[in-house]
Design a protein around this motif. Structure first.
Motif, PDB file in Angstrom:
ATOM      1  N   ARG A 515       0.814  -1.223   0.000  1.00  0.00           N
ATOM      2  CA  ARG A 515       0.000   0.000   0.000  1.00  0.00           C
ATOM      3  C   ARG A 515       0.844   1.269   0.000  1.00  0.00           C
ATOM      4  NH1 ARG A 515      -2.967  -4.056   1.767  1.00  0.00           N
ATOM      5  NH2 ARG A 515      -5.242  -4.021   1.398  1.00  0.00           N
ATOM      6  N   ASP A 516       2.060   1.146  -0.505  1.00  0.00           N
ATOM      7  CA  ASP A 516       2.922   2.310  -0.711  1.00  0.00           C
ATOM      8  C   ASP A 516       2.749   2.741  -2.170  1.00  0.00           C
ATOM      9  OD1 ASP A 516       4.867   4.241  -0.848  1.00  0.00           O
ATOM     10  OD2 ASP A 516       6.496   2.983  -0.078  1.00  0.00           O
ATOM     11  N   TYR A 517       1.618   3.396  -2.444  1.00  0.00           N
ATOM     12  CA  TYR A 517       1.238   3.654  -3.836  1.00  0.00           C
ATOM     13  C   TYR A 517       2.134   4.702  -4.499  1.00  0.00           C
ATOM     14  CZ  TYR A 517      -2.938   1.207  -2.186  1.00  0.00           C
ATOM     15  OH  TYR A 517      -3.792   0.287  -1.642  1.00  0.00           O
ATOM     16  N   GLU A 518       2.666   5.648  -3.726  1.00  0.00           N
ATOM     17  CA  GLU A 518       3.566   6.641  -4.332  1.00  0.00           C
ATOM     18  C   GLU A 518       4.838   5.970  -4.855  1.00  0.00           C
ATOM     19  OE1 GLU A 518       2.054   6.998  -1.431  1.00  0.00           O
ATOM     20  OE2 GLU A 518       0.700   8.683  -1.838  1.00  0.00           O
ATOM     21  N   ARG A 519       5.422   5.092  -4.046  1.00  0.00           N
ATOM     22  CA  ARG A 519       6.617   4.373  -4.521  1.00  0.00           C
ATOM     23  C   ARG A 519       6.250   3.457  -5.680  1.00  0.00           C
ATOM     24  NH1 ARG A 519      11.591   2.608  -4.140  1.00  0.00           N
ATOM     25  NH2 ARG A 519      12.095   0.379  -4.103  1.00  0.00           N
ATOM     26  N   ALA A 520       5.097   2.835  -5.615  1.00  0.00           N
ATOM     27  CA  ALA A 520       4.658   1.963  -6.709  1.00  0.00           C
ATOM     28  C   ALA A 520       4.556   2.747  -8.008  1.00  0.00           C
ATOM     29  CB  ALA A 520       3.316   1.326  -6.364  1.00  0.00           C
ATOM     30  N   GLU A 521       4.047   3.966  -7.934  1.00  0.00           N
ATOM     31  CA  GLU A 521       3.947   4.785  -9.145  1.00  0.00           C
ATOM     32  C   GLU A 521       5.328   5.098  -9.702  1.00  0.00           C
ATOM     33  OE1 GLU A 521       2.072   9.045 -10.704  1.00  0.00           O
ATOM     34  OE2 GLU A 521       2.431   8.735  -8.570  1.00  0.00           O
ATOM     35  N   THR A 522       6.255   5.472  -8.830  1.00  0.00           N
ATOM     36  CA  THR A 522       7.623   5.771  -9.289  1.00  0.00           C
ATOM     37  C   THR A 522       8.235   4.572 -10.003  1.00  0.00           C
ATOM     38  OG1 THR A 522       7.964   7.339  -7.476  1.00  0.00           O
ATOM     39  CG2 THR A 522       9.932   6.445  -8.547  1.00  0.00           C
ATOM     40  N   LEU A 523       8.048   3.396  -9.426  1.00  0.00           N
ATOM     41  CA  LEU A 523       8.651   2.192  -9.994  1.00  0.00           C
ATOM     42  C   LEU A 523       7.994   1.788 -11.304  1.00  0.00           C
ATOM     43  CD1 LEU A 523       9.067   0.257  -6.645  1.00  0.00           C
ATOM     44  CD2 LEU A 523      10.933   0.892  -8.180  1.00  0.00           C
ATOM     45  N   ILE A 524       6.676   1.893 -11.401  1.00  0.00           N
ATOM     46  CA  ILE A 524       6.025   1.469 -12.642  1.00  0.00           C
ATOM     47  C   ILE A 524       6.351   2.438 -13.775  1.00  0.00           C
ATOM     48  CG2 ILE A 524       3.795   2.664 -12.433  1.00  0.00           C
ATOM     49  CD1 ILE A 524       4.449  -0.981 -13.584  1.00  0.00           C
ATOM     50  N   ARG A 525       6.563   3.692 -13.456  1.00  0.00           N
ATOM     51  CA  ARG A 525       6.987   4.631 -14.515  1.00  0.00           C
ATOM     52  C   ARG A 525       8.405   4.307 -14.981  1.00  0.00           C
ATOM     53  NH1 ARG A 525       3.505   8.825 -15.370  1.00  0.00           N
ATOM     54  NH2 ARG A 525       2.016   9.335 -13.710  1.00  0.00           N
ATOM     55  N   GLN A 526       9.239   3.807 -14.075  1.00  0.00           N
ATOM     56  CA  GLN A 526      10.598   3.407 -14.465  1.00  0.00           C
ATOM     57  C   GLN A 526      10.582   2.164 -15.343  1.00  0.00           C
ATOM     58  OE1 GLN A 526      12.739   2.890 -10.806  1.00  0.00           O
ATOM     59  NE2 GLN A 526      12.837   5.075 -10.337  1.00  0.00           N
ATOM     60  N   ALA A 527       9.576   1.309 -15.166  1.00  0.00           N
ATOM     61  CA  ALA A 527       9.529   0.050 -15.927  1.00  0.00           C
ATOM     62  C   ALA A 527       9.378   0.312 -17.419  1.00  0.00           C
ATOM     63  CB  ALA A 527       8.384  -0.818 -15.414  1.00  0.00           C
ATOM     64  N   ALA A 528       8.416   1.134 -17.789  1.00  0.00           N
ATOM     65  CA  ALA A 528       8.243   1.562 -19.183  1.00  0.00           C
ATOM     66  C   ALA A 528       8.272   0.402 -20.171  1.00  0.00           C
ATOM     67  CB  ALA A 528       9.313   2.598 -19.548  1.00  0.00           C
ATOM     68  N   LEU A 529       7.426  -0.611 -19.937  1.00  0.00           N
ATOM     69  CA  LEU A 529       7.310  -1.763 -20.856  1.00  0.00           C
ATOM     70  C   LEU A 529       5.991  -1.634 -21.618  1.00  0.00           C
ATOM     71  CD1 LEU A 529       8.511  -4.588 -18.435  1.00  0.00           C
ATOM     72  CD2 LEU A 529       9.766  -3.705 -20.399  1.00  0.00           C
ATOM     73  N   GLU A 530       5.917  -0.658 -22.504  1.00  0.00           N
ATOM     74  CA  GLU A 530       4.647  -0.321 -23.143  1.00  0.00           C
ATOM     75  C   GLU A 530       4.063  -1.451 -23.970  1.00  0.00           C
ATOM     76  OE1 GLU A 530       7.160   1.689 -22.903  1.00  0.00           O
ATOM     77  OE2 GLU A 530       6.370   3.447 -21.855  1.00  0.00           O
TER      78      GLU A 530
END
Length: 615
Positions: A515-530
């Protein structure tokens, strides 16, 4: 070494009790065991890193102190590996992994450098309590052996004396060393040699003995580090590493073209160790023996007052081997540059395995289909190619877990995945890629316990393989050991930042589940597997939990265009990923917020409700 008559133990059963006196006469005394322990820990022939050596000292000293009953996974995890008081030996396999590594290291030691040692220390499987024994009965206590005269021999002929086998082995090794060394003496062959053929199917590497510079102590440091580097490289089955004897036979300053011609290797690792006071400077270079180009170079500065020598050797050797030999390392990229530009129809079996890692980095459906076809051709031509079978197993699995290029008339993809993985294991039981494939197939066949056991074995064989660490960490996480899984994935990310998309995506899921959604957002933006469908699903649920409706809607619509049918089998998708009910329910919550057509009541939510009603 004579046996003493004090402090003898029968220590194989795990209870630490003193044996009967008749048995004790043939067992080592405590001082004999401690002397052997010192020999082991000081020997470069013990192929074990610093923490495995700490493990060995701990279990030996605890046993000799009469505390064998305390030697449990929890005590080792907290006292040796410095885990916190909440250490869970079931969720964190560090003790089992290091125990397996230490058992194999001891076995190899007593078959190589320790052949003449009098005391043998082992750690029997099924526990962590060591066993101590004499290699043979002490000579002074043995009865004289009668001499038998064979028929037809002169009765008065003196009996032939047998050479003790350790001395015979040493003599043979010495003679063999002369034969190996002779052609390289003075850096020149005495007779012309034909070029050695390259082993088919992959790159070859030779590790030159590291050059010692500075203080005289640098020689022992360089020798020990050379051995450790060789041991670490040997864990990577997708490259061929020439053995210690060949490495030692190459004289300093030998020309690269000469090495290439006579040994048939493509890559040469060379370097040096400079010692000055308590400081060490270690350099390493990977050279293409054909072009003489330096493909990689690194310098490591270490302080012997800060870290002990064994820790330094283990860490530096691991970093060198990981950088150079891992699936996404320097050799793989160099070989990929030479083969990747050729048309697919012209690729040979090894080129398929290189392209497999390109697929794993991008995770696109188009590349999946092409690599699957290429590997199927490869195993048809080379049915004994274990690595290709392992990679094919993972591609079959991706038909199931990602929905990539499913075959309507074929057997279920999970069945094909299991069959290919097991075939790879039969061909090469210690092939890490084969073990990784079997782990993944078992996991998605909803056999997580068996899968994680296979994963532990694979990590024991090669803890430096970032492809393996990433997948093992993912399996641990999805099975509920989120923290331990995330630690392994973060290790993989640190060692292989070029593969950050995949790792960042899994860590984003971990942060979401916490439930650390801010960190989750940072990480998913780094993934960038469109081009990877599940990337958009994870992004959508994270954005929805953060209240970012427009971003959630965009990610949702993209995922539904790519995988519209998945929600008809929601419970099955969660089950085969082995999510705990609370994690699957949390996913369903976020998916509903994002507007996905999740069932009104999922199986996980029903399980949680039933569990709550019972309490």
């Amino acid at each position: 070494m004579r046996p003493r008559k004090t402090d003898r133990f029968m220590l194989g059963g795990g209870d630490g009790t003193v044996s009967a006196s008749s048995q004790a006469q043939s067992l080592p005394a405590a001082e004999d065991v401690r002397a052997q322990l010192d020999v082991l820990l000081a020997s470069p022939d013990l192929d074990a890193p610093a923490r495995a050596r700490r493990f060995l000292r701990y279990v030996v000293e605890e046993t000799l102190a009469g505390r064998a009953e305390r030697i449990k996974a929890y005590a080792i995890g907290t006292e040796v590996f410095e885990r916190n008081a909440d250490f869970d030996a079931q969720g964190d396999p560090v003790v089992r992994i290091e125990a397996g590594r230490l058992r194999r290291a001891l076995e190899r030691y007593y078959l190589s450098g320790g052949t003449s040692d009098s005391v043998v220390i082992t750690i029997p499987k099924g526990g962590y309590v060591p066993h101590f024994a004499w290699r043979t009965a002490p000579v002074a206590d043995a009865d004289p052996v009668p001499v038998t005269v064979s028929p037809g021999s002169p009765a008065d002929s003196p009996p032939r004396r047998r050479i003790p086998w350790p001395i015979a082995v040493a003599c043979l090794a010495f003679l063999g060393g002369l034969l190996l060394w002779a052609p390289w003496r003075d850096g020149v062959s005495r007779t012309p040699q034909a070029p050695a053929p390259l082993p088919p199917g992959g790159p070859t590497l030779v590790v030159l003995p590291l050059e010692a510079l500075g203080e005289p102590s640098a020689k022992s440091y360089a020798d020990g580090l050379t051995e450790e580097v060789l041991s670490q490289f040997a864990r990577f089955k997708e490259i061929t590493v020439l053995g210690r004897e060949t490495s030692r036979s190459i004289m300093p300053g030998t020309d690269m073209a000469r090495i290439r011609r006579d040994l048939g290797v493509r890559y040469v690792l060379e370097g040096s160790v400079r010692a000055a006071a308590h400081r060490l400077r270690i350099t390493g270079r990977l050279i293409d023996a054909q072009t003489r180009a330096v493909l990689w170079s690194q310098t490591y500065d270490e302080d012997l007052q800060v870290r002990d020598l064994f820790t330094i050797q283990d860490e530096v050797a691991r970093r060198v081997a990981t950088a150079v030999a891992q699936p996404y390392g320097i050799i793989q990229r160099a070989d990929g540059t030479r083969t990747g530009s050729r048309p697919p129809d012209d690729l040979e079996a090894y080129a398929c395995t290189l392209r497999f890692y390109d697929y794993r980095a991008a995770l696109t459906e188009d590349s999946h289909g092409a690599i699957r076809t290429c590997l199927e051709r490869a195993v048809a031509v080379h049915p004994d190619y274990a690595t290709a079978w392992a990679m094919l197993s993972i591609l079959y699995l991706d038909e199931d877990r990602f929905g990539f290029n499913p075959r309507a008339k074929a057997s279920p993809p999970i069945q094909r995945s299991l069959e290919a993985a097991r075939r790879a294991i039969r061909l090469d039981p210690e092939n890490v890629r084969a073990l990784q494939a079997l782990m993944m197939a078992l996991f998605f066949a909803e056999q997580p316990t068996e899968a994680l056991e296979v994963g532990e074995r694979a990590v024991t064989l090669n803890p430096n393989d970032t492809e393996l660490l990433g997948e093992y960490g993912t399996c641990l996480s999805q099975a509920g050991a989120w923290r331990r899984g995330a630690e392994l994935i973060e290790q993989a990310l640190a060692r292989n930042p070029g593969h950050s998309g995949y790792y960042s995506g899994v860590l984003a899921v971990y942060a979401y589940m916490q439930r650390d959604y801010e960190r989750a957002e940072t990480l998913i933006r780094q993934a960038a597997l469109e081009k990877f469908p599940l990337y958009h699903f994870v992004a959508a649920v994270i954005y929805a939990q953060l209240g970012k409706a427009s971003e959630a809607a965009e990610a949702r619509d993209t995922f539904l265009r790519m995988r519209p049918m998945i929600f008809e089998h929601w419970d099955a998708e969660m089950a085969k990923r082995n999510y705990r009910p609370e994690d699957a329910a949390h996913y369903a919550e976020g998916a509903r917020k994002a507007g996905f057509p999740v069932p009104a009541r999922t199986a996980a939510e029903s399980t949680l409700e039933a569990r709550a009603s019972r309490h």
